[in-house]
Design a protein around this motif. Structure first.
Motif, PDB file in Angstrom:
ATOM      1  N   ALA A 222     -21.918  -0.567 -16.852  1.00  0.00           N
ATOM      2  CA  ALA A 222     -20.818  -1.362 -17.859  1.00  0.00           C
ATOM      3  C   ALA A 222     -21.356  -0.588 -19.225  1.00  0.00           C
ATOM      4  O   ALA A 222     -20.170  -0.555 -20.032  1.00  0.00           O
ATOM      5  N   GLU A 223     -22.356   0.044 -19.637  1.00  0.00           N
ATOM      6  CA  GLU A 223     -22.506   0.769 -20.852  1.00  0.00           C
ATOM      7  C   GLU A 223     -21.613   2.071 -20.944  1.00  0.00           C
ATOM      8  O   GLU A 223     -20.814   2.244 -22.031  1.00  0.00           O
ATOM      9  N   VAL A 224     -21.252   2.739 -19.781  1.00  0.00           N
ATOM     10  CA  VAL A 224     -20.587   3.956 -19.535  1.00  0.00           C
ATOM     11  C   VAL A 224     -19.107   3.155 -19.857  1.00  0.00           C
ATOM     12  O   VAL A 224     -18.209   4.070 -20.323  1.00  0.00           O
ATOM     13  N   LEU A 225     -18.945   2.162 -19.014  1.00  0.00           N
ATOM     14  CA  LEU A 225     -17.368   1.817 -18.931  1.00  0.00           C
ATOM     15  C   LEU A 225     -16.936   1.208 -20.301  1.00  0.00           C
ATOM     16  O   LEU A 225     -15.967   1.818 -21.059  1.00  0.00           O
ATOM     17  N   ARG A 226     -17.845   0.783 -21.081  1.00  0.00           N
ATOM     18  CA  ARG A 226     -17.475   0.281 -22.530  1.00  0.00           C
ATOM     19  C   ARG A 226     -17.181   1.412 -23.419  1.00  0.00           C
ATOM     20  O   ARG A 226     -16.543   1.468 -24.459  1.00  0.00           O
ATOM     21  N   ALA A 227     -18.024   2.608 -23.267  1.00  0.00           N
ATOM     22  CA  ALA A 227     -17.711   3.564 -24.101  1.00  0.00           C
ATOM     23  C   ALA A 227     -16.521   4.527 -23.649  1.00  0.00           C
ATOM     24  O   ALA A 227     -15.948   4.866 -24.298  1.00  0.00           O
ATOM     25  N   ALA A 228     -16.219   4.233 -22.148  1.00  0.00           N
ATOM     26  CA  ALA A 228     -14.812   4.801 -21.932  1.00  0.00           C
ATOM     27  C   ALA A 228     -13.679   4.078 -22.491  1.00  0.00           C
ATOM     28  O   ALA A 228     -12.753   4.853 -22.902  1.00  0.00           O
ATOM     29  N   VAL A 229     -13.676   2.840 -22.352  1.00  0.00           N
ATOM     30  CA  VAL A 229     -12.740   2.129 -23.176  1.00  0.00           C
ATOM     31  C   VAL A 229     -12.506   2.292 -24.575  1.00  0.00           C
ATOM     32  O   VAL A 229     -11.360   2.800 -24.926  1.00  0.00           O
ATOM     33  N   VAL A 230     -13.554   2.611 -25.288  1.00  0.00           N
ATOM     34  CA  VAL A 230     -13.159   3.067 -26.646  1.00  0.00           C
ATOM     35  C   VAL A 230     -12.814   4.472 -26.837  1.00  0.00           C
ATOM     36  O   VAL A 230     -12.036   4.712 -27.597  1.00  0.00           O
ATOM     37  N   GLY A 231     -13.364   5.277 -25.821  1.00  0.00           N
ATOM     38  CA  GLY A 231     -13.047   6.776 -25.852  1.00  0.00           C
ATOM     39  C   GLY A 231     -11.442   6.909 -25.723  1.00  0.00           C
ATOM     40  O   GLY A 231     -10.681   7.510 -26.345  1.00  0.00           O
ATOM     41  N   PHE A 232     -10.858   6.304 -24.680  1.00  0.00           N
ATOM     42  CA  PHE A 232      -9.442   6.238 -24.146  1.00  0.00           C
ATOM     43  C   PHE A 232      -8.560   5.814 -25.512  1.00  0.00           C
ATOM     44  O   PHE A 232      -7.786   6.498 -25.776  1.00  0.00           O
ATOM     45  N   GLU A 233      -8.966   4.580 -26.054  1.00  0.00           N
ATOM     46  CA  GLU A 233      -8.251   4.070 -26.996  1.00  0.00           C
ATOM     47  C   GLU A 233      -8.136   4.926 -28.285  1.00  0.00           C
ATOM     48  O   GLU A 233      -7.158   5.159 -29.027  1.00  0.00           O
ATOM     49  N   THR A 234      -9.304   5.595 -28.628  1.00  0.00           N
ATOM     50  CA  THR A 234      -9.382   6.453 -29.804  1.00  0.00           C
ATOM     51  C   THR A 234      -8.548   7.771 -29.535  1.00  0.00           C
ATOM     52  O   THR A 234      -7.872   8.081 -30.558  1.00  0.00           O
ATOM     53  N   VAL A 235      -8.564   8.284 -28.525  1.00  0.00           N
ATOM     54  CA  VAL A 235      -7.677   9.234 -28.145  1.00  0.00           C
ATOM     55  C   VAL A 235      -5.984   9.030 -28.312  1.00  0.00           C
ATOM     56  O   VAL A 235      -5.307   9.765 -28.980  1.00  0.00           O
ATOM     57  N   ILE A 236      -5.819   7.770 -27.899  1.00  0.00           N
ATOM     58  CA  ILE A 236      -4.732   7.517 -27.898  1.00  0.00           C
ATOM     59  C   ILE A 236      -4.090   7.141 -29.332  1.00  0.00           C
ATOM     60  O   ILE A 236      -2.978   7.591 -29.884  1.00  0.00           O
ATOM     61  N   ARG A 237      -4.788   6.492 -30.080  1.00  0.00           N
ATOM     62  CA  ARG A 237      -4.840   6.281 -31.573  1.00  0.00           C
ATOM     63  C   ARG A 237      -4.588   7.426 -32.325  1.00  0.00           C
ATOM     64  O   ARG A 237      -3.718   7.747 -33.228  1.00  0.00           O
ATOM     65  N   LEU A 238      -5.419   8.647 -31.927  1.00  0.00           N
ATOM     66  CA  LEU A 238      -5.360   9.747 -32.719  1.00  0.00           C
ATOM     67  C   LEU A 238      -3.746  10.499 -32.351  1.00  0.00           C
ATOM     68  O   LEU A 238      -3.368  11.137 -33.154  1.00  0.00           O
ATOM     69  N   ALA A 239      -3.493  10.403 -31.122  1.00  0.00           N
ATOM     70  CA  ALA A 239      -2.279  11.010 -30.555  1.00  0.00           C
ATOM     71  C   ALA A 239      -1.187  10.269 -31.589  1.00  0.00           C
ATOM     72  O   ALA A 239      -0.209  10.819 -31.863  1.00  0.00           O
ATOM     73  N   LEU A 240      -1.160   8.851 -31.392  1.00  0.00           N
ATOM     74  CA  LEU A 240      -0.126   8.124 -32.167  1.00  0.00           C
ATOM     75  C   LEU A 240       0.100   8.559 -33.647  1.00  0.00           C
ATOM     76  O   LEU A 240       1.160   8.813 -34.259  1.00  0.00           O
ATOM     77  N   ALA A 241      -1.045   8.993 -34.369  1.00  0.00           N
ATOM     78  CA  ALA A 241      -1.072   9.264 -35.744  1.00  0.00           C
ATOM     79  C   ALA A 241      -0.601  10.570 -36.128  1.00  0.00           C
ATOM     80  O   ALA A 241      -0.035  10.910 -36.985  1.00  0.00           O
ATOM     81  N   SER A 242      -0.863  11.791 -35.119  1.00  0.00           N
ATOM     82  CA  SER A 242      -0.681  12.930 -34.994  1.00  0.00           C
ATOM     83  C   SER A 242       0.569  13.513 -34.532  1.00  0.00           C
ATOM     84  O   SER A 242       1.024  14.715 -34.710  1.00  0.00           O
ATOM     85  N   MET A 243       1.020  13.001 -33.398  1.00  0.00           N
ATOM     86  CA  MET A 243       2.121  13.660 -32.574  1.00  0.00           C
ATOM     87  C   MET A 243       3.499  13.110 -32.939  1.00  0.00           C
ATOM     88  O   MET A 243       3.623  12.058 -33.545  1.00  0.00           O
ATOM     89  N   PRO A 244       4.495  13.823 -32.705  1.00  0.00           N
ATOM     90  CA  PRO A 244       4.575  15.286 -32.017  1.00  0.00           C
ATOM     91  C   PRO A 244       4.292  16.336 -33.029  1.00  0.00           C
ATOM     92  O   PRO A 244       4.311  17.547 -32.594  1.00  0.00           O
ATOM     93  N   SER A 245       3.935  16.242 -34.503  1.00  0.00           N
ATOM     94  CA  SER A 245       3.815  17.294 -35.344  1.00  0.00           C
ATOM     95  C   SER A 245       2.794  18.154 -34.868  1.00  0.00           C
ATOM     96  O   SER A 245       2.843  19.414 -35.161  1.00  0.00           O
ATOM     97  N   LEU A 246       1.584  17.837 -34.635  1.00  0.00           N
ATOM     98  CA  LEU A 246       0.383  18.469 -34.293  1.00  0.00           C
ATOM     99  C   LEU A 246       0.768  19.685 -33.403  1.00  0.00           C
ATOM    100  O   LEU A 246       0.465  20.698 -33.511  1.00  0.00           O
ATOM    101  N   LEU A 247       1.632  19.429 -32.224  1.00  0.00           N
ATOM    102  CA  LEU A 247       1.887  20.190 -31.214  1.00  0.00           C
ATOM    103  C   LEU A 247       3.096  20.869 -31.678  1.00  0.00           C
ATOM    104  O   LEU A 247       3.048  22.388 -31.584  1.00  0.00           O
ATOM    105  N   LEU A 248       4.357  20.248 -31.827  1.00  0.00           N
ATOM    106  CA  LEU A 248       5.429  20.886 -31.891  1.00  0.00           C
ATOM    107  C   LEU A 248       5.731  21.495 -33.290  1.00  0.00           C
ATOM    108  O   LEU A 248       6.453  22.585 -33.123  1.00  0.00           O
ATOM    109  N   GLU A 249       5.263  21.098 -34.113  1.00  0.00           N
ATOM    110  CA  GLU A 249       5.359  21.980 -35.328  1.00  0.00           C
ATOM    111  C   GLU A 249       4.299  22.914 -35.878  1.00  0.00           C
ATOM    112  O   GLU A 249       4.518  23.906 -36.576  1.00  0.00           O
ATOM    113  N   ARG A 250       2.921  22.414 -35.476  1.00  0.00           N
ATOM    114  CA  ARG A 250       1.994  23.356 -35.788  1.00  0.00           C
ATOM    115  C   ARG A 250       1.434  23.960 -34.523  1.00  0.00           C
ATOM    116  O   ARG A 250       0.706  25.163 -34.804  1.00  0.00           O
TER     117      ARG A 250
END
Length: 465
Positions: free
Chosen positions: A129-157
């Motif tokens: 349960a502890e691992v699952l809880r952390a995984a949920v947060v980890g997945f959501e965090t990566v997606i939010r960072l991608a929404l904030a930074s892409m496509p410029s991070l990859l395409l332009e830089r």
């Protein structure tokens, strides 16, 4: 560019949200989706562990790592979490079968989040349960960072999102499993900013190092949290600050995605994607579009005179640079011309197909001839937010056939739970047998009931004879 307007730094908001979150507070649909991505990533890790790059990382951690209790899945090796997660992250991203984020959030969350939470959780003796809880947060965090930074991070830089984004999520997930306080979690994220890296030059001129980006990111995220735990601090505005991550890595960004509606809206299940083919995710819409044409019209590969691939700007750059004559597996998996030619000539883009072609140096005459007759072009209907792939075939009899599609497994063209579980069973049973595939799948899909991760990792300690 859009900067955040809140007075609290984004890292603190993320830390407070993550550490205060309870598994029972999370929408069951989100939890179910995360379990499926955990399953998908574990399947990738154990099935790819024998590939050359994975063997290199295993040799590295065996020589230079620290002894511990975290498993390198599919082996009998147990090491410190930082070392084990480095090897597992590499295995999980080593053959282009790992998950990704779509619908405007291009990234690869599973190959960083899952190796981290399993290695830390196993060493810490954390519950499922502890691992699952952390995984949920980890997945959501990566997606939010991608929404904030892409496509410029990859395409332009030219930065690689796997190494650049995953490190922050790993640092935060690590703090959750280790039960750190908010200050430690904020500093873990802040220190992670000094580890974020990885470029996409591999898609231009090659290099197996691409496959290690996830492992580097995972190890660095764990290291960041450990340094914070020992008292090292970092800039709390690391993400949105005037000299922070977004400013340094992007020409254009929107920091609001980092924290807007945090805890109320889950972006991950809206954008989570599963790969069905062993290639760059940006090529997979074209495979599906070709399959649509093939299903509706009668023709053979010999009938095809020209292939035109309509692409969004990101796909045009990221899969259009290798050219029609790849020199290695990575090149083949990132060459849109070669990948589509494989599909037309051989009808397959699975792991075995690429390995078979590697054995002959990618010198199949029919595939090379088809790849030379294939070209990419920008298609105005294919955009970053609408990642369609269009295939147009010009046949020798004068017909022109065309179709467009989203990638199978993407939010716009989803696959079922059964499809994802079937992929897992096929990957795992090849080396470990049907019983291990079934038992491990049942445990992962009921992770909140698992008391000790060794119940799962122990199943993979040795391949079947």
């Amino acid at each position: 560019m859009q900067a955040t307007t809140t007075t609290l730094p984004a890292a603190r908001q993320l830390a407070e949200w993550a550490l205060g979150l309870q598994l029972c507070d999370i929408d069951p649909h989100v939890v179910e989706r995360v379990k499926l991505h955990l399953l998908d990533q574990i399947g990738a890790q154990v099935s790819c562990r024998e590939l050359p790059t994975c063997r290199i990382t295993q040799e590295y951690v065996s020589k230079f790592g620290t002894a511990g209790t975290a498993s390198i899945l599919g082996t009998r090796l147990r090491l410190d979490p930082e070392s084990a997660a480095f090897a597992n992250g590499t295995s999980g991203s080593s053959f282009e079968i790992d998950d990704y984020g779509g619908k405007g959030a291009n990234c690869h969350p599973g190959c960083t989040v899952v190796p981290a939470v399993f290695a830390i959780g196993e060493a810490k003796g954390a519950s499922g349960a502890e691992v699952l809880r952390a995984a949920v947060v980890g997945f959501e965090t990566v997606i939010r960072l991608a929404l904030a930074s892409m496509p410029s991070l990859l395409l332009e830089r030219g930065f690689h999102h796997t190494g650049s984004l995953g490190v922050f999520a790993v640092a935060l997930a690590s703090a959750m499993i280790e039960r750190d306080d908010v200050e430690v979690a904020v500093n873990a994220i802040a220190i992670a900013g000094s580890h974020a890296s990885g470029t996409t030059e591999f898609a231009q001129s090659g290099g197996e190092v691409k496959r290690v980006h996830a492992g580097i990111s995972v190890a660095a995220g764990i290291r960041s949290a450990r340094l914070a735990r020992l008292g090292l601090n970092g800039p709390p505005t690391i993400l949105e600050g005037s000299r922070g991550f977004l400013q340094a890595f992007c020409n254009d960004f929107d920091a609001r995605y980092l924290t807007e509606e945090l805890g109320m809206r889950w972006h991950f299940p809206e954008r989570a994607s599963i790969k069905l083919y062993a290639s760059c995710a940006l090529m997979q819409p074209h495979f599906a579009a070709y399959d649509m044409i093939k299903a509706e019209h009668a023709f053979s590969a010999q009938d095809v005179e020209e292939v035109i691939l309509g692409c969004d700007p990101l796909a045009f750059v990221h899969t259009g640079s290798v050219g029609p004559r790849p020199k290695d597996v990575l090149g083949a998996q990132f060459s849109a011309e070669y990948g589509v030619a494989m599909r037309i000539v051989r009808g397959s883009n699975d792991v075995g197909s690429y390995l078979d072609l590697e054995a002959i140096g990618f010198e199949d005459p029919a595939i090379l001839a088809m790849a030379e007759r294939t070209r990419l072009e920008r298609d105005p209907e294919c955009t970053f937010e609408r990642p369609l792939g269009r295939v147009t075939l010009r046949l020798r009899d004068g017909r022109t056939l065309s179709a467009s599609s989203y990638a199978p497994g993407s939010p716009q063209n989803p696959v079922s739970r059964d499809d994802i579980q079937r992929k897992y069973r096929e990957l795992v049973s090849r080396d470990f047998g049907d019983e291990v595939a079934r038992r491990s799948m049942d445990l992962i899909m009921n992770l909140e009931e698992v008391t000790n991760l060794g119940q799962i990792t122990g199943l993979f300690e040795g391949a079947k004879a």
